[in-house]
Design an enzyme around this catalytic site. Structure first.
Site, mmCIF file in Angstrom:
data_model
loop_
_atom_site.group_PDB
_atom_site.id
_atom_site.type_symbol
_atom_site.label_atom_id
_atom_site.label_comp_id
_atom_site.label_asym_id
_atom_site.label_seq_id
_atom_site.Cartn_x
_atom_site.Cartn_y
_atom_site.Cartn_z
ATOM 1 N N LYS A 193 0.817 -1.217 0.000
ATOM 2 C CA LYS A 193 0.000 0.000 0.000
ATOM 3 C C LYS A 193 0.852 1.268 0.000
ATOM 4 O O LYS A 193 0.620 2.173 -0.808
ATOM 5 C CB LYS A 193 -0.927 -0.042 1.224
ATOM 6 C CG LYS A 193 -1.995 1.008 1.240
ATOM 7 C CD LYS A 193 -3.116 0.721 2.178
ATOM 8 C CE LYS A 193 -2.908 0.343 3.566
ATOM 9 N NZ LYS A 193 -1.784 0.016 4.281
ATOM 10 N N THR B 62 4.012 1.511 -0.836
ATOM 11 C CA THR B 62 4.758 1.517 -2.100
ATOM 12 C C THR B 62 3.895 2.075 -3.227
ATOM 13 O O THR B 62 4.345 2.899 -4.035
ATOM 14 C CB THR B 62 5.225 0.087 -2.442
ATOM 15 O OG1 THR B 62 6.042 -0.389 -1.369
ATOM 16 C CG2 THR B 62 6.015 0.062 -3.738
ATOM 17 N N ARG C 157 1.812 8.387 6.842
ATOM 18 C CA ARG C 157 2.163 8.265 8.262
ATOM 19 C C ARG C 157 3.661 8.038 8.466
ATOM 20 O O ARG C 157 4.360 7.587 7.567
ATOM 21 C CB ARG C 157 1.415 7.083 8.887
ATOM 22 C CG ARG C 157 -0.094 7.251 8.927
ATOM 23 C CD ARG C 157 -0.754 6.010 9.485
ATOM 24 N NE ARG C 157 -0.523 4.843 8.651
ATOM 25 C CZ ARG C 157 -0.717 3.590 9.045
ATOM 26 N NH1 ARG C 157 -1.139 3.335 10.271
ATOM 27 N NH2 ARG C 157 -0.491 2.576 8.219
ATOM 28 N N LYS D 170 7.994 -5.688 10.160
ATOM 29 C CA LYS D 170 8.084 -4.941 8.904
ATOM 30 C C LYS D 170 9.516 -4.610 8.481
ATOM 31 O O LYS D 170 9.870 -4.676 7.315
ATOM 32 C CB LYS D 170 7.282 -3.639 9.007
ATOM 33 C CG LYS D 170 5.786 -3.812 8.846
ATOM 34 C CD LYS D 170 5.105 -2.456 8.718
ATOM 35 C CE LYS D 170 3.620 -2.625 8.403
ATOM 36 N NZ LYS D 170 2.957 -1.316 8.241
ATOM 37 N N ALA E 244 -3.780 1.388 12.715
ATOM 38 C CA ALA E 244 -5.145 1.336 12.181
ATOM 39 C C ALA E 244 -5.996 0.257 12.836
ATOM 40 O O ALA E 244 -7.220 0.322 12.766
ATOM 41 C CB ALA E 244 -5.116 1.107 10.675
ATOM 42 N N PHE F 5 -3.662 -0.634 6.975
ATOM 43 C CA PHE F 5 -4.221 -1.975 6.834
ATOM 44 C C PHE F 5 -5.304 -2.015 5.752
ATOM 45 O O PHE F 5 -5.256 -1.254 4.800
ATOM 46 C CB PHE F 5 -4.720 -2.508 8.178
ATOM 47 C CG PHE F 5 -3.620 -2.775 9.161
ATOM 48 C CD1 PHE F 5 -2.482 -3.470 8.778
ATOM 49 C CD2 PHE F 5 -3.693 -2.325 10.472
ATOM 50 C CE1 PHE F 5 -1.454 -3.730 9.674
ATOM 51 C CE2 PHE F 5 -2.670 -2.568 11.379
ATOM 52 C CZ PHE F 5 -1.558 -3.278 10.984
ATOM 53 N N PHE G 64 3.672 -8.588 -9.489
ATOM 54 C CA PHE G 64 4.763 -9.508 -9.160
ATOM 55 C C PHE G 64 5.142 -10.286 -10.413
ATOM 56 O O PHE G 64 4.290 -10.548 -11.269
ATOM 57 C CB PHE G 64 4.335 -10.489 -8.059
ATOM 58 C CG PHE G 64 4.421 -9.924 -6.673
ATOM 59 C CD1 PHE G 64 5.455 -10.257 -5.814
ATOM 60 C CD2 PHE G 64 3.455 -9.033 -6.209
ATOM 61 C CE1 PHE G 64 5.539 -9.732 -4.536
ATOM 62 C CE2 PHE G 64 3.522 -8.497 -4.934
ATOM 63 C CZ PHE G 64 4.574 -8.856 -4.090
ATOM 64 N N TRP H 207 7.118 -0.728 -7.773
ATOM 65 C CA TRP H 207 8.216 -1.290 -6.982
ATOM 66 C C TRP H 207 9.460 -1.449 -7.863
ATOM 67 O O TRP H 207 10.561 -1.113 -7.454
ATOM 68 C CB TRP H 207 7.787 -2.637 -6.393
ATOM 69 C CG TRP H 207 8.822 -3.236 -5.495
ATOM 70 C CD1 TRP H 207 8.981 -3.031 -4.155
ATOM 71 C CD2 TRP H 207 9.880 -4.141 -5.875
ATOM 72 N NE1 TRP H 207 10.054 -3.745 -3.675
ATOM 73 C CE2 TRP H 207 10.634 -4.442 -4.710
ATOM 74 C CE3 TRP H 207 10.270 -4.725 -7.078
ATOM 75 C CZ2 TRP H 207 11.731 -5.287 -4.717
ATOM 76 C CZ3 TRP H 207 11.373 -5.572 -7.090
ATOM 77 C CH2 TRP H 207 12.095 -5.850 -5.921
#
Length: 559
Positions: A73, A75, A96, A107, A275, A303, A384, A412
């Site tokens: 998200k 990214t 954030r 993470k 969240a 999230f 991907f 990405w």
């Protein structure tokens, strides 16, 4: 082929001086407070100069229900901002700040990924400009003043068994969830049960992120309920006379932080409530400031859309007046396969049936965004290498039936260039569709009705089950006059239900309300469900084991 890590990519990019980024964004030099060469705070007085300027368009990035396969998200948010910038649009990103708990836990960082990152990523993921330290200090000053008041005679008649205010630390530390303090005699305080929340769950964090000014910040801090007297009257931070000093600690933390992306798009990174245990959005101050400086502002909510986006709409938008023009719903083929019942070890294999089986999760989030909240949406598939044409086609066909476009996002691997198709669809949505925001519940509803409406409309459940303690607390809060506040449900991020194992689109489930508590300063009611905790723990192999720094001060191990 060996891929570069996020931190290696970030460390290879030549950053522009932050004054250049500010100039590009139209920010006056006199409104900048420098934190080295590549970070700055923007004085909140800058907003006074921007009052007459028309707001830009706000784009909310949210996601399907998270899985261990990852959704991307942040990214996508950063890549979309870069893509809009590449297309010549005056763009700013507002997201954030990461919490140290997840950075050292699972993470390893939360500043985007690959070629779609905000930088300097090491600073952003670690101490940054000290905002979280200030929030923790303000939280703990209040805690110290409460116990000090009791120690010195307890003029307010506080019942130490009914203190609701916890201490805070920005670290996942399960050992601190429940403690006993004030031991070893009279000079060391009054013995009582106590505990810690992670800083991002502190009400101080929520207050900072929902305040429009220093005056409003102080008013909200003053209204924090810290506990109750022996005759059940609420005691506030104002009664303790702590709010002025707390605001002094937060003076600089209230100012939004300016940084840049790898492609030099201006980004405001400010505030960071979780969240699942808080409201999950960056600060109102940063969002409103970005909307004055830019024509397009990309923001995100934490999230899945049942948590972050719901709270963005029902809390942040309601109290701040900001309104998104479009919503980007992020998904991956891999995550949809997991919702379709595939094990993480088998995600690289083509499995069209599993994608189909997982699609109801995406469909439910889309239906909520469109039908509950009235927002136009686009689905961004975070690409991907293992995705196949057949798997992608299934997603496209299902979304087309709802009138929603599906766009492949390759930010990405390719940065802004990989998000141009998504950016063009976002621009089209903001120009062609008029969004009129609706809410999942009305403030006039009772607390129980609000919870039930969220469960039935947004989560897709059949109803709620209140513990006796939750029932009593709801009655007390309504008697105290708090019944008209919005609610903030603390729920697992891994399912629409309160059971993390129920993937996909579960139905016919009941949400179990364990407890309800008031955040009178922040202006919402926290509803605790299932086993959700306000102090997470570290995993068996925390990312902290991989993080290091060399003799030159170069950090490694951040994702």
């Amino acid at each position: 082929m060996t891929h570069k890590t996020d931190i290696e990519i970030a460390q290879e990019v030549q950053l522009k001086p932050i004054e250049e980024i500010a100039k590009q964004a139209g920010i006056d030099r006199e409104d900048l407070e420098m934190y080295g060469n590549h970070k700055a705070k923007i004085d909140y007085q800058a907003m006074d100069k921007l009052k007459e300027r028309e707001d830009g368009k706000l784009i909310l990035v949210t996601a399907i229900t998270p899985t261990p396969a990852g959704e991307g998200k942040t990214t996508t948010s950063v890549g979309l901002g870069d893509a809009l910038h590449r297309l010549g649009e005056n763009t700013m990103i507002a997201i954030r700040e990461p919490s140290l708990g997840p950075v050292f836990g699972i993470k390893g960082g939360a500043a985007g990924g690959g070629y779609a990152q905000v930088v300097p990523m090491e600073d952003i993921n670690l101490h940054f400009t000290g905002d979280f330290h200030a929030i923790g200090a303000a939280n703990n000053l209040l805690a110290a003043m409460i116990d000090n008041h009791i120690h010195h005679g307890n003029e307010l008649n506080i019942d130490s068994r009914k203190i609701t205010w916890k201490r805070a630390v920005d670290m996942n530390d399960r050992q601190l969830r429940f403690i006993v303090d004030g031991l070893h005699g009279k000079v060391n305080g009054v013995p009582r049960e106590d505990g810690f929340d992670i800083t991002v769950a502190s009400e101080v964090m929520a207050i900072l992120c929902l305040s429009n000014s220093m005056v409003e910040l102080k008013d909200k801090l003053k209204n924090i309920i810290v506990g109750y007297t022996y005759d059940d009257k609420p005691v506030t931070a104002g009664d303790i006379k702590a709010h002025g000093a707390m605001a002094a600690l937060l003076k600089d933390a209230l100012k939004p932080n300016l940084v840049q992306t790898l492609e030099h798009t201006p980004a405001l990174v400010h505030g960071g409530p979780f969240a699942n245990i808080a409201h999950g959005c960056n600060s109102v101050m940063a969002t409103k400031m970005a909307l004055k400086y830019a024509d397009y502002v990309v923001t995100e909510a934490g999230f899945g859309a049942d948590l972050g986006a719901e709270k963005f709409f029902d809390i942040k938008c309601r109290v701040s007046g900001v309104r998104p023009s479009a919503v980007v719903l992020v998904a991956t083929v891999r995550a949809l396969k997991m919702h379709g019942g595939v094990a993480k070890t088998e995600l690289n294999d083509e499995n069209v049936a599993a994608v189909e089986a997982g699609l109801p999760n995406l469909m439910k989030h889309l239906e909520n965004i469109q039908n509950v909240y009235g927002m136009p949406a686009v689905v961004a598939i975070n690409k991907f290498p293992t995705d196949t044409a057949e798997e992608l086609q299934v997603i496209e066909e299902k979304c087309r039936a709802l009138g929603v476009t599906v766009v492949l996002s390759d930010v990405w691997a390719n940065g802004g260039a990989g998000g141009e198709a998504l950016a063009k669809e976002v621009i089209r949505l903001t120009k062609e569709e008029h969004a009129e925001l609706h809410y999942a519940y009305e403030l006039e509803d009772t607390i129980t009705q609000k919870i039930e409406k969220l469960v039935k409309k947004v989560y897709g459940g059949k109803g709620i089950e209140l513990s006796r303690g939750a029932e009593r607390e709801i009655q007390r809060l309504e008697a105290l006059g708090f019944g008209r506040l919005p609610i903030c449900v603390a729920k697992t991020q891994y399912s629409f239900s309160d059971d993390a194992t129920q993937l996909g689109r579960p139905t016919d489930f009941t949400i179990h309300i364990r407890n309800v508590r008031i955040s009178a300063g922040a202006g919402f009611i926290v509803v605790l469900t299932g086993e959700i905790m306000t102090m997470p723990g570290l995993p068996k192999r925390p990312q902290a084991e991989q993080i290091n720094v060399d003799e030159n001060g170069k950090i490694s191990g951040l994702f």
